[in-house]
Design a protein around this motif. Structure first.
Motif, short mmCIF file in Angstrom:
data_model
loop_
_atom_site.label_atom_id
_atom_site.label_comp_id
_atom_site.label_asym_id
_atom_site.label_seq_id
_atom_site.Cartn_x
_atom_site.Cartn_y
_atom_site.Cartn_z
N ARG A 183 0.81 -1.22 0.00
CA ARG A 183 0.00 0.00 0.00
C ARG A 183 0.85 1.27 0.00
NH1 ARG A 183 -1.08 1.83 5.63
NH2 ARG A 183 -0.03 0.31 6.92
N MET A 184 2.14 1.15 0.24
CA MET A 184 3.04 2.30 0.23
C MET A 184 3.45 2.67 -1.20
SD MET A 184 2.83 2.72 3.38
CE MET A 184 3.51 4.33 3.17
N PHE A 185 3.14 1.79 -2.15
CA PHE A 185 3.55 2.00 -3.53
C PHE A 185 2.34 2.19 -4.44
CE2 PHE A 185 7.06 -0.34 -1.61
CZ PHE A 185 8.13 0.43 -2.02
N LYS A 186 2.45 3.15 -5.33
CA LYS A 186 1.44 3.37 -6.37
C LYS A 186 1.52 2.25 -7.39
CE LYS A 186 1.28 7.57 -7.67
NZ LYS A 186 1.57 8.86 -8.29
N SER A 187 2.77 1.82 -7.69
CA SER A 187 2.98 0.68 -8.58
C SER A 187 4.32 0.03 -8.23
CB SER A 187 2.96 1.11 -10.05
OG SER A 187 4.12 1.81 -10.40
N LEU A 188 4.44 -1.24 -8.59
CA LEU A 188 5.68 -1.97 -8.34
C LEU A 188 6.55 -2.06 -9.59
CD1 LEU A 188 4.38 -4.84 -6.04
CD2 LEU A 188 5.54 -2.72 -5.38
N ILE A 189 5.93 -2.00 -10.77
CA ILE A 189 6.67 -2.00 -12.03
C ILE A 189 6.05 -0.95 -12.92
CG2 ILE A 189 7.36 -3.36 -14.03
CD1 ILE A 189 7.03 -5.86 -12.30
N PRO A 190 6.63 0.19 -13.09
CA PRO A 190 7.85 0.63 -12.41
C PRO A 190 7.54 0.99 -10.96
CG PRO A 190 6.98 2.44 -13.70
CD PRO A 190 6.10 1.23 -13.98
N LEU A 191 8.57 0.94 -10.13
CA LEU A 191 8.41 1.21 -8.71
C LEU A 191 8.10 2.68 -8.48
CD1 LEU A 191 8.60 -0.33 -6.03
CD2 LEU A 191 10.96 0.45 -5.85
N LYS A 192 6.95 2.96 -7.87
CA LYS A 192 6.51 4.33 -7.58
C LYS A 192 6.03 4.39 -6.14
CE LYS A 192 6.69 6.10 -11.80
NZ LYS A 192 7.55 7.17 -12.17
N LEU A 193 6.74 5.13 -5.31
CA LEU A 193 6.41 5.26 -3.90
C LEU A 193 5.38 6.37 -3.70
CD1 LEU A 193 7.16 4.41 -0.96
CD2 LEU A 193 8.90 6.21 -1.03
N ILE A 194 4.37 6.11 -2.88
CA ILE A 194 3.38 7.13 -2.53
C ILE A 194 3.95 8.01 -1.42
CG2 ILE A 194 1.11 7.54 -1.52
CD1 ILE A 194 0.28 4.84 -2.84
N ALA A 195 4.41 7.36 -0.35
CA ALA A 195 4.99 8.08 0.79
C ALA A 195 5.85 7.11 1.58
CB ALA A 195 3.88 8.63 1.68
N LEU A 196 6.89 7.65 2.19
CA LEU A 196 7.75 6.84 3.05
C LEU A 196 7.05 6.68 4.39
CD1 LEU A 196 10.44 5.49 2.64
CD2 LEU A 196 11.55 7.45 3.63
N PRO A 197 6.81 5.45 4.83
CA PRO A 197 6.05 5.22 6.06
C PRO A 197 6.78 5.72 7.31
CG PRO A 197 6.68 3.13 5.02
CD PRO A 197 7.23 4.22 4.19
N LYS A 198 6.00 6.08 8.30
CA LYS A 198 6.56 6.55 9.57
C LYS A 198 6.93 5.39 10.50
CE LYS A 198 4.66 11.11 9.44
NZ LYS A 198 5.70 11.63 8.59
N LYS A 199 6.15 4.30 10.43
CA LYS A 199 6.44 3.15 11.28
C LYS A 199 7.77 2.53 10.88
CE LYS A 199 1.85 1.58 12.52
NZ LYS A 199 0.92 0.45 12.47
N LYS A 200 8.62 2.30 11.88
CA LYS A 200 9.99 1.83 11.64
C LYS A 200 10.04 0.55 10.81
CE LYS A 200 14.26 0.74 14.01
NZ LYS A 200 14.97 0.63 15.28
N GLU A 201 9.26 -0.45 11.19
CA GLU A 201 9.31 -1.75 10.51
C GLU A 201 8.89 -1.61 9.04
OE1 GLU A 201 7.51 -6.27 10.84
OE2 GLU A 201 6.95 -4.78 12.34
N LEU A 202 7.83 -0.88 8.79
CA LEU A 202 7.34 -0.70 7.43
C LEU A 202 8.29 0.18 6.62
CD1 LEU A 202 5.14 -1.46 5.50
CD2 LEU A 202 3.75 0.41 6.37
N ARG A 203 8.92 1.15 7.26
CA ARG A 203 9.91 2.00 6.59
C ARG A 203 11.10 1.15 6.13
NH1 ARG A 203 12.03 7.68 6.88
NH2 ARG A 203 9.94 8.13 7.56
N GLN A 204 11.57 0.25 6.99
CA GLN A 204 12.70 -0.62 6.65
C GLN A 204 12.36 -1.51 5.45
OE1 GLN A 204 15.75 -0.47 7.79
NE2 GLN A 204 15.31 1.03 9.36
#
Length: 85
Positions: free
Chosen positions: A8-29
């Motif tokens: 859910r953090m990505f708009k698409s995986l191919i090509p890779l498009k990030l929506i936002a960098l998560p704040k939660k440490k585990e999900l950010r990693q």
């Protein structure tokens, strides 16, 4: 952590498009690890090459580059001219 949480953090995986960098440490990693997969382990990159790759992934590519280095997904020379995984 479910794969759906990561995706859910990505708009698409191919090509890779990030929506936002998560704040939660585990999900950010997990998100940074996925982004680091854009880089080849046996190759050195110039700062410009890193920027070009990250521009395609996320609007704030400078912040993303800094996060990848800070979390040790990318290493760089002291002068910031060369990067590697």
């Amino acid at each position: 952590m479910k794969e759906n949480d990561e995706l859910r953090m990505f708009k698409s995986l191919i090509p890779l498009k990030l929506i936002a960098l998560p704040k939660k440490k585990e999900l950010r990693q997990i998100t940074l690890q996925r982004i680091a997969e854009c880089f080849t382990a046996s190759r050195e990159y110039t700062e410009q090459e890193v920027n070009e790759i990250l521009m395609g992934v996320y609007e704030d590519y400078v912040y993303l580059r800094r996060e990848l280095v800070e979390h040790q997904y990318l290493q760089r020379t002291a002068d910031g001219r060369r990067y590697w995984k």
